[in-house]
Write an enzyme that holds these catalytic residues in place. Structure first.
Site: not given
Lengths: 245, 79
Positions: B35-37, B39-40
């Site tokens: 996940a990238d930021s 996505d979180t």
């Protein structure tokens, strides 16, 4: 090229000249359009002209409730907004030293904050769908400044700043965020200018004519299209060469 | 596995497009699931929607693994 069939667009301020032209052009390229405005009659008339693939979405953008309601309503009625055009705006001109708090607040609320809330409401679904086009109609004066329009210039400059931030945050989701900055566009307002005023404006425009609303609209169609997928965080100046930035 | 854990797992699989078998309790969203930021943030919003909980930013920062998410939601969801 520039086919928008199957796309769904929300255009705010579509009861005014530029908004109407944008809604009409997006519709002409195949999109279904949600037309927002405050003047119901003008919206109904436009809906009649477009006849199909059109939804009338009146809302008061001067307060938070109206802004959020429009985002929710548009997402529901259009079954997902692919293209958002933040075009609605007002002016309350006056010299800076005499500018009232109310005139500052109202212009910032409608021209900047409403765009923020609408965009926030519609961005997340766009991210999920991995497609979106956010097109903010700013103004040449947001970049150059203009005497008597400190509030309007601040709002329009703010729009450019927030577009750049958002563009970099969501570029990885194939959602683009751009601004169009019109110069002098022929409208009911510019028709009232006297010859002297007109001459002085023309002197500043290398093309020696005012722009047409349809020329802003065609820029919006381009930015909304698949062909403009790699353009984000930009401001396209449509001003006949009046300012080259 | 609890019902909450099942739902969390389903959201993670759907959102990140990862193999279900990789979504274990100790799997880190960023280090293990790619996940990238953004996505979180999207996951947190999806959890809020699904479970009707509010996850403030400071709490969201502590949710690093699938298990963290399940624990937070079980503690805070409306019973």
């Amino acid at each position: 090229m520039f086919d928008l069939s199957g796309r769904k667009a929300l255009v705010t301020g579509a009861s005014g000249g530029i908004g109407k032209a944008i809604a009409t052009a997006l519709h002409g390229a195949g999109a279904t359009v949600g037309i927002h405005g405050t003047r119901r009659e003008a919206l109904d008339e436009l809906a009649g002209e477009l006849s199909d693939r059109v939804h009338v979405l009146p809302a008061d953008l001067s307060d938070r409730a109206g802004q959020q309601a429009l985002a929710e309503e548009a997402e529901k009625v259009l079954e997902g907004v692919d293209i958002l055009v933040n075009n609605a705006g007002i002016t309350k001109d006056g010299l800076f030293v005499r500018m009232s708090d109310e005139d500052w607040d109202q212009v910032l609320e409608i021209d900047l904050t409403a765009a923020f809330r609408l965009t926030r409401g519609l961005t997340h679904p766009m991210m999920r769908r991995r497609f979106g086009r956010i097109i903010n109609i700013t103004s040449i004066v947001g970049v150059t400044g203009n005497p008597g329009q400190a509030n309007y210039c601040a709002a329009k400059a703010g729009m450019i700043g927030f577009s750049k931030s958002l563009a970099s945050e969501i570029a990885s989701r194939s959602v683009t965020v751009n601004c169009i900055a019109p110069g002098f566009i022929a409208s009911a307002m510019t028709e009232k200018l006297n010859d002297k005023q007109r001459d002085s404006i023309m002197g500043a425009i290398p093309m020696k004519r005012m722009g047409e609303a349809s020329e802003i609209a065609s820029t919006a169609v381009f930015l909304a299209s698949n062909e403009a997928a790699y353009i984000t965080g930009q401001t396209l100046h449509v001003n006949g060469g009046m300012a080259m930035i | 596995m609890s019902e909450t854990a099942d739902k969390v797992k389903k959201i993670v699989v759907e959102h990140l497009g990862v193999e279900e078998s990789k979504v274990t309790e100790n799997a880190s969203f960023i280090d293990d699931l790619g996940a990238d930021s953004l996505d979180t943030v999207e996951l947190v919003m999806a959890f809020e929607e699904e479970f009707g909980v509010e996850i403030p930013d400071d709490a969201a920062e502590t949710i690093l693994t699938v298990g963290d998410a399940v624990n937070f939601i079980e503690k805070n969801k409306a019973s």
